[in-house]
Design an enzyme around this catalytic site. Sequence first.
Site, PDB file in Angstrom:
ATOM      1  N   ARG A 116       6.831  -2.439   3.207  1.00 11.49           N
ATOM      2  CA  ARG A 116       6.421  -3.033   1.934  1.00 11.49           C
ATOM      3  C   ARG A 116       5.670  -4.334   2.225  1.00 11.49           C
ATOM      4  O   ARG A 116       6.004  -5.060   3.179  1.00 11.49           O
ATOM      5  CB  ARG A 116       7.628  -3.369   1.042  1.00 11.49           C
ATOM      6  CG  ARG A 116       8.569  -2.233   0.771  1.00 11.49           C
ATOM      7  CD  ARG A 116       7.944  -1.067   0.046  1.00 11.49           C
ATOM      8  NE  ARG A 116       7.338  -1.448  -1.217  1.00 11.49           N
ATOM      9  CZ  ARG A 116       6.481  -0.679  -1.897  1.00 11.49           C
ATOM     10  NH1 ARG A 116       6.130   0.514  -1.414  1.00 11.49           N
ATOM     11  NH2 ARG A 116       5.982  -1.081  -3.043  1.00 11.49           N
ATOM     12  N   HIS A 126       5.196  -4.738  14.737  1.00 15.68           N
ATOM     13  CA  HIS A 126       4.034  -3.928  14.351  1.00 15.68           C
ATOM     14  C   HIS A 126       3.560  -3.138  15.571  1.00 15.68           C
ATOM     15  O   HIS A 126       3.468  -3.691  16.669  1.00 15.68           O
ATOM     16  CB  HIS A 126       2.916  -4.845  13.835  1.00 15.68           C
ATOM     17  CG  HIS A 126       1.726  -4.085  13.357  1.00 15.68           C
ATOM     18  ND1 HIS A 126       1.706  -3.404  12.147  1.00 15.68           N
ATOM     19  CD2 HIS A 126       0.516  -3.861  13.930  1.00 15.68           C
ATOM     20  CE1 HIS A 126       0.536  -2.804  11.995  1.00 15.68           C
ATOM     21  NE2 HIS A 126      -0.206  -3.071  13.070  1.00 15.68           N
TER      22      HIS A 126
HETATM   23  C1  GRF Z   1       7.891   0.921  14.266  1.00 20.19           C
HETATM   24  O1  GRF Z   1       6.942   1.564  15.064  1.00 20.19           O
HETATM   25  C2  GRF Z   1       7.367  -0.393  13.764  1.00 20.19           C
HETATM   26  O2  GRF Z   1       6.473  -1.007  14.636  1.00 20.19           O
HETATM   27  C3  GRF Z   1       6.667   0.020  12.498  1.00 20.19           C
HETATM   28  O3  GRF Z   1       7.494   1.005  11.951  1.00 20.19           O
HETATM   29  C4  GRF Z   1       8.177   1.676  12.983  1.00 20.19           C
HETATM   30  C5  GRF Z   1       9.645   1.686  12.643  1.00 20.19           C
HETATM   31  O4  GRF Z   1      10.383   2.481  13.514  1.00 20.19           O
HETATM   32  N1  GRF Z   1       6.441  -1.119  11.646  1.00 20.19           N
HETATM   33  P1  GRF Z   1      11.950   2.613  13.382  1.00 20.19           P
HETATM   34  O5  GRF Z   1      12.273   2.946  11.930  1.00 20.19           O
HETATM   35  O6  GRF Z   1      12.582   1.311  13.787  1.00 20.19           O
HETATM   36  O7  GRF Z   1      12.329   3.727  14.307  1.00 20.19           O
END
Ligand code: GRF
Length: 222
Positions: A118, A136
Amino acid sequence: MTEPTVLATFATPSLVAPDHQPAPSSNPLRLGLLASGSGSNVEVIAQAIASGQLNAQIQVVIYNNPTAKVAERAERLGLAKLLLNHREFASRAALDQAIVAALKAHQADWVIMAGWMRIVTQDLIDAFPRRILNIHPSLLPSFPGANAVEQALKSGVKITGCTVHYVELAVDSGPIIIQAAVPILPNDTSEALHQRIQVQEHRIFPLAIALAAQSDAAIYGE
Ligand code: GRF
């Protein structure tokens, strides 16, 4: 394949012990986690706490999607969890106000966006100054926003990675804490690449939280 490079922007020898053990005298950080997806980053943060790598406790895991796998994970890990479904709020600000209230009620001092999909508002940022971190899946400032892994693949770059950074209002901006680089292989798919990026996310996220906290304590006191 060689180990990816990890770049720490403000790590000083005094901030991180060689084995990443927290200073025994400091109080545990009280973390509020925000997650929208599978929650693998939530799990590695919980593991880093359990193993003593990160001196912290998870006060609550807030998630916005009723079907997100993170809910099951939090349950299995015995973590307090709370669904705040964004569809039930009139605006982004209203959602963030509810998040702030929940984080305060659970006595969280730090906000960790562990796959939070979000866009945040000033309401959240103002409630936790300098204490909101995001992960990220690219080497920011390249490929901000959604589909960062696909963006990197399509662009033809040979190296991508992941970034933990402080959160500011603009999406995926804010000072960088740690990055890890991941090579893009010939015939890579976004799934395979994202999997390798996640291996690195799981290495750097707990370390970045510890670094940010130790920097905060050094500058502002505990
Ligand atoms: C990760 O790759 C993060 O960088 C991105 O969303 C993904 C989340 O992965 N913002 P998880 O839910 O922690 O497995």
